[in-house]
Write a protein that holds these residues in place. Structure first.
Motif, PDB file in Angstrom:
ATOM      1  N   CYS A 184       6.931  51.579  82.991  1.00 31.49           N
ATOM      2  CA  CYS A 184       6.844  52.408  81.518  1.00 31.49           C
ATOM      3  C   CYS A 184       7.477  51.025  80.708  1.00 31.49           C
ATOM      4  N   LYS A 185       5.960  50.098  80.990  1.00 30.21           N
ATOM      5  CA  LYS A 185       6.374  48.541  80.038  1.00 30.21           C
ATOM      6  C   LYS A 185       6.667  48.418  79.004  1.00 30.21           C
ATOM      7  N   SER A 186       6.278  49.974  77.833  1.00 29.06           N
ATOM      8  CA  SER A 186       6.769  49.798  76.212  1.00 29.06           C
ATOM      9  C   SER A 186       7.909  50.312  76.008  1.00 29.06           C
ATOM     10  N   LEU A 187       8.496  50.984  76.869  1.00 30.70           N
ATOM     11  CA  LEU A 187      10.114  51.274  76.663  1.00 30.70           C
ATOM     12  C   LEU A 187      11.153  50.259  76.103  1.00 30.70           C
ATOM     13  N   GLU A 188      11.515  51.205  75.185  1.00 26.09           N
ATOM     14  CA  GLU A 188      12.300  50.712  74.152  1.00 26.09           C
ATOM     15  C   GLU A 188      13.749  51.100  74.185  1.00 26.09           C
ATOM     16  N   ILE A 189      13.725  52.646  74.073  1.00 29.85           N
ATOM     17  CA  ILE A 189      14.679  53.808  74.343  1.00 29.85           C
ATOM     18  C   ILE A 189      15.173  54.070  75.566  1.00 29.85           C
ATOM     19  N   VAL A 190      16.550  54.647  76.307  1.00 31.59           N
ATOM     20  CA  VAL A 190      15.811  55.235  77.770  1.00 31.59           C
ATOM     21  C   VAL A 190      17.491  56.145  77.650  1.00 31.59           C
ATOM     22  N   LEU A 191      17.827  56.860  77.469  1.00 34.59           N
ATOM     23  CA  LEU A 191      18.436  58.293  77.241  1.00 34.59           C
ATOM     24  C   LEU A 191      18.296  59.368  78.463  1.00 34.59           C
ATOM     25  N   ILE A 192      19.307  59.394  79.421  1.00 35.60           N
ATOM     26  CA  ILE A 192      19.467  59.644  80.966  1.00 35.60           C
ATOM     27  C   ILE A 192      20.741  60.570  80.519  1.00 35.60           C
ATOM     28  N   GLY A 193      21.531  60.313  80.181  1.00 29.58           N
ATOM     29  CA  GLY A 193      23.064  60.932  80.136  1.00 29.58           C
ATOM     30  C   GLY A 193      22.948  62.396  80.610  1.00 29.58           C
ATOM     31  N   SER A 194      24.281  62.313  80.928  1.00 30.63           N
ATOM     32  CA  SER A 194      24.728  64.057  81.433  1.00 30.63           C
ATOM     33  C   SER A 194      23.264  64.468  82.339  1.00 30.63           C
ATOM     34  N   ASN A 195      23.267  63.938  83.123  1.00 33.03           N
ATOM     35  CA  ASN A 195      22.681  64.356  84.782  1.00 33.03           C
ATOM     36  C   ASN A 195      22.944  63.766  85.883  1.00 33.03           C
ATOM     37  N   PHE A 196      22.191  64.395  86.866  1.00 31.30           N
ATOM     38  CA  PHE A 196      22.878  63.429  88.362  1.00 31.30           C
ATOM     39  C   PHE A 196      24.110  63.634  88.634  1.00 31.30           C
ATOM     40  N   LEU A 197      24.379  65.056  88.240  1.00 29.02           N
ATOM     41  CA  LEU A 197      26.085  64.462  88.775  1.00 29.02           C
ATOM     42  C   LEU A 197      26.280  64.102  90.286  1.00 29.02           C
ATOM     43  N   HIS A 198      27.440  63.075  89.777  1.00 31.57           N
ATOM     44  CA  HIS A 198      27.859  62.820  90.885  1.00 31.57           C
ATOM     45  C   HIS A 198      27.149  61.947  92.169  1.00 31.57           C
ATOM     46  N   GLU A 199      26.310  61.242  91.632  1.00 28.19           N
ATOM     47  CA  GLU A 199      25.198  60.801  92.271  1.00 28.19           C
ATOM     48  C   GLU A 199      25.470  58.967  92.114  1.00 28.19           C
ATOM     49  N   ARG A 200      24.731  58.240  93.086  1.00 22.99           N
ATOM     50  CA  ARG A 200      24.955  56.641  93.084  1.00 22.99           C
ATOM     51  C   ARG A 200      24.244  55.926  92.372  1.00 22.99           C
ATOM     52  N   LEU A 201      24.904  55.513  91.359  1.00 23.20           N
ATOM     53  CA  LEU A 201      23.914  54.485  90.353  1.00 23.20           C
ATOM     54  C   LEU A 201      23.489  53.165  91.233  1.00 23.20           C
ATOM     55  N   PRO A 202      22.069  53.600  91.333  1.00 19.93           N
ATOM     56  CA  PRO A 202      21.351  52.827  91.995  1.00 19.93           C
ATOM     57  C   PRO A 202      21.018  50.923  92.188  1.00 19.93           C
ATOM     58  N   ASN A 203      21.175  50.835  92.915  1.00 19.75           N
ATOM     59  CA  ASN A 203      21.516  49.009  92.783  1.00 19.75           C
ATOM     60  C   ASN A 203      20.665  47.672  93.992  1.00 19.75           C
ATOM     61  N   ASP A 204      19.309  48.323  93.869  1.00 17.67           N
ATOM     62  CA  ASP A 204      18.534  48.376  94.939  1.00 17.67           C
ATOM     63  C   ASP A 204      18.142  47.110  93.655  1.00 17.67           C
ATOM     64  N   VAL A 205      17.850  46.140  94.890  1.00 18.10           N
ATOM     65  CA  VAL A 205      17.315  44.565  94.388  1.00 18.10           C
ATOM     66  C   VAL A 205      15.888  44.646  93.615  1.00 18.10           C
ATOM     67  N   ASP A 206      15.283  46.041  94.616  1.00 19.75           N
ATOM     68  CA  ASP A 206      13.485  46.308  94.639  1.00 19.75           C
ATOM     69  C   ASP A 206      13.508  46.327  92.676  1.00 19.75           C
ATOM     70  N   ILE A 207      14.239  47.006  91.646  1.00 23.32           N
ATOM     71  CA  ILE A 207      14.475  47.505  90.615  1.00 23.32           C
ATOM     72  C   ILE A 207      14.207  46.157  89.345  1.00 23.32           C
ATOM     73  N   VAL A 208      13.060  46.126  88.995  1.00 27.18           N
ATOM     74  CA  VAL A 208      12.183  45.539  88.178  1.00 27.18           C
ATOM     75  C   VAL A 208      11.095  45.884  87.777  1.00 27.18           C
ATOM     76  N   GLY A 209      11.642  45.800  85.970  1.00 29.17           N
ATOM     77  CA  GLY A 209      10.578  45.842  85.087  1.00 29.17           C
ATOM     78  C   GLY A 209      11.916  45.996  83.830  1.00 29.17           C
ATOM     79  N   PHE A 210      11.349  47.651  82.986  1.00 32.47           N
ATOM     80  CA  PHE A 210      12.476  47.071  81.416  1.00 32.47           C
ATOM     81  C   PHE A 210      12.233  46.404  80.790  1.00 32.47           C
TER      82      PHE A 210
END
Length: 600
Positions: free
Chosen positions: A359-385
């Motif tokens: 989402c190329k126009s995204l300025e604010i992303v608030l997604i806390g208190s979800n995804f309980l005990h998951e792993r923070l993604p560290n993929d090298v192909d995460i490009v954007g924002f």
């Protein structure tokens, strides 16, 4: 031909009006009436008007006193020679605008008894007290606008609005009005705007609201309204703004609401709505720009039909009971700049990040208190924002280390990852983010030393590194602590500049380079394993207000320079320094008073 002028501040403007606020009246105004229009709008500030000011304006048609500094009891403006008799505005009066002054007193019904030709009455933003005058349209049957907002009016809205057969705009927000919405309000079929926010109105919205088919704005937020939304509310097909937040509405949303396809803003935040939101079809909302359903009891999954709302710029579904994953279709919303889904039960943070980064126009992303005990993604192909300014993924108990893809977010200003189980060290490459001025990493498992590179964060070193824009958010951001709202922000420009690292396992010395962070307002390092002396250079942080060094292994004396430290919260600063030594229960309680919140 310009109008003749017979006295000071009397003129006859020709504003080429387009709306109810500026009605096309000049063609009916004779040029030789010396007091046809009294216009003091935006004039030199004055203390008060003379007693009996209105009493001599027998042929007055337009009175405009708006946006001045005028004071005084309005009743005295009708009195002459100390008389208690009030003759009111004359029959010729068509427009009265006294807005944005400091008038007080009670607007009495007798003021309007002879104003048979009144079209517009605007007394907003003053200090008027008492009830709204009754029988407003018994004599003035041409009224199209009534504005009593931003005053100190009390009581209920009086009966008689039903006689206002031409009324288009009714505003009485930000007063102390109470009671039920009057039934005859629903019979004024010419109404286009109803604005009654921030009062204490109670009870339900009547099913008869469906009679108001010309309504474009329904603004009833911050009251005590209750009950279900009328099942036939979809008949209000011309509605553009429906603002019902901060009430006590219950039940499922009526399916007919989807017929309001001209909606631009739909705000139902902070109510008790429920039901499976994914069963609703939002695809008809082609004009919808802002949707806020936060702080309700909605269930189901994120509605895929949102992909058809091509104009959407802001979505908030936080603090509900939604499950599942964020659908890939959300990436089709090319104007989306504000996205908040905190406090739900969403899963698969890796997929969520990879979708939202598109989402190329995204300025604010608030997604806390979800995804309980998951792993923070560290993929090298995460490009954007490319335009991301705030990323909030707090209180998820996420594992893993701070990912390298964060270093690509060159417009990032606020990073909130507090309340997780992040390990590893704080990477020095965070200092390469030119706009970063709030880094919240408290309540994690981070170890290592305080990286000296952070002492060169450009946005905390020099005001020139980050120029403030007076930008206002499409929706306010709320600060939640212990499930309670403790504050809000309507702009990122004045966001609290902070480094919040408390409750981790950081060790080593606090670097002496810390003094370079001249613009830092909060340095929170409590509950770690820092050793050595408190650096004297902390006193060089000229904007510092909140300092927490408690519950560490620091030694030596508190620097004498801090005794001359000037800050708005100097007492708090001193207490939290002493807590490192005394460790009293009172100190530990104050130690965490600013920390541990989540963004909603």
């Amino acid at each position: 031909m310009p109008p003749k002028r017979a006295r000071r501040n009397v003129s006859l403007p020709s504003p080429s009006p387009k709306s109810i606020e500026d009605s096309p009246l000049e063609e009916s105004v004779p040029e030789d009436q010396s007091n046809t229009e009294e216009n003091n709008s935006q004039s030199t500030p004055a203390s008060s008007l003379p007693s009996g000011f209105f009493s001599s304006l027998n042929q007055l048609m337009i009175l405009d006193l708006s946006y001045n500094y005028l004071v005084g009891d309005v009743s005295l403006l009708f009195s002459s020679n100390g008389s208690s008799t009030h003759h009111g505005w004359p029959t010729s009066t068509q427009i009265i605008d006294m807005s944005s002054n400091h008038f007080h007193g009670t607007i009495q019904s007798s003021f309007l008894e002879r104003a048979w030709n009144l079209i517009k009455l605007n007394v907003s933003s003053n200090n008027f007290q008492g009830p709204i005058p009754s029988h407003l349209c018994m004599n003035s049957r041409f009224v199209r606008l009534l504005d009593f907002s931003f005053n100190d009016h009390t009581g209920q809205i009086p009966l008689g609005l039903g006689a206002c057969s031409k009324l288009e705009i009714f505003r009485a927000g930000f007063n102390s009005l109470f009671g039920l919405l009057p039934n005859d309000l629903y019979s004024v079929t010419t109404l286009e705007e109803i604005s009654l926010p921030s009062n204490t109105f109670s009870g339900p919205i009547s099913d008869d609201i469906a009679n108001l088919t010309k309504l474009t704005l329904l603004e009833l937020y911050a009251n005590r309204l209750s009950g279900k939304l009328p099942p036939n509310i979809g008949r209000l097909s011309k509605l553009k703004h429906m603002l019902l937040h901060a009430n006590s509405f219950i039940g499922s949303l009526p399916s007919s609401l989807m017929n309001c396809t001209n909606l631009i803003e739909l705000n139902l935040r902070i109510n008790l709505f429920e039901g499976n939101i994914s069963n609703l079809n939002f695809s008809g909302f082609q004009q919808l720009t802002i949707l806020d359903f936060g702080y309700n009891c909605f269930t189901g999954s994120f509605p895929i039909s949102f992909q058809s709302c091509k104009s959407l710029r802001a979505i908030r579904l936080s603090q509900n009971q939604l499950e599942g994953q964020i659908p890939s279709e959300i990436a089709q919303l090319k104007y989306l700049s504000y996205f908040s889904l905190s406090y739900n039960s969403l899963t698969n943070i890796t997929v969520a990040i990879k979708i939202l980064m598109r989402c190329k126009s995204l300025e604010i992303v608030l997604i806390g208190s979800n995804f309980l005990h998951e792993r923070l993604p560290n993929d090298v192909d995460i490009v954007g924002f490319e335009n991301l300014r705030l990323l909030g993924i707090a209180t998820c108990q996420l594992t893993g280390q701070l990912p390298m893809w964060l270093s690509m977010l060159k417009k990032l200003e606020i990073l909130a990852l507090n309340g997780n189980r992040i390990t590893g060290s704080i990477p020095g490459w965070l200092s390469t983010l030119p706009r970063l001025r709030s880094l919240q990493l408290s309540h994690n498992l981070i170890s290592g030393e305080f990286p000296k590179e952070l002492c060169a964060l450009p946005a905390l070193v020099s005001a020139q590194a980050y120029q403030r824009d007076n930008d206002y958010l499409l929706l306010p951001i709320y600060f939640i602590e212990n499930n309670k709202v403790i504050g809000q922000s309507n702009s990122l420009s004045y966001w609290y500049r902070q480094l919040s690292f408390e409750n981790n396992s950081l060790s080593g010395n606090i670097p002496i380079e810390i003094g370079r962070l001249k613009l830092l307002r909060a340095l929170q390092l409590g509950h770690n394993n820092f050793t050595g002396n408190i650096p004297d250079q902390i006193s060089e942080i000229t904007d510092l207000e909140d300092l927490d060094l408690s519950t560490n292994q620091l030694s030596g004396e508190i620097p004498a320079s801090l005794a001359y430290f000037v800050a708005p919260h100097f007492l708090v600063v001193t207490i939290l320094l002493m807590a490192a030594k005394t460790r009293t229960s009172r100190m530990r309680k104050m130690d965490v008073q600013f920390h541990g919140f989540i963004l909603l």
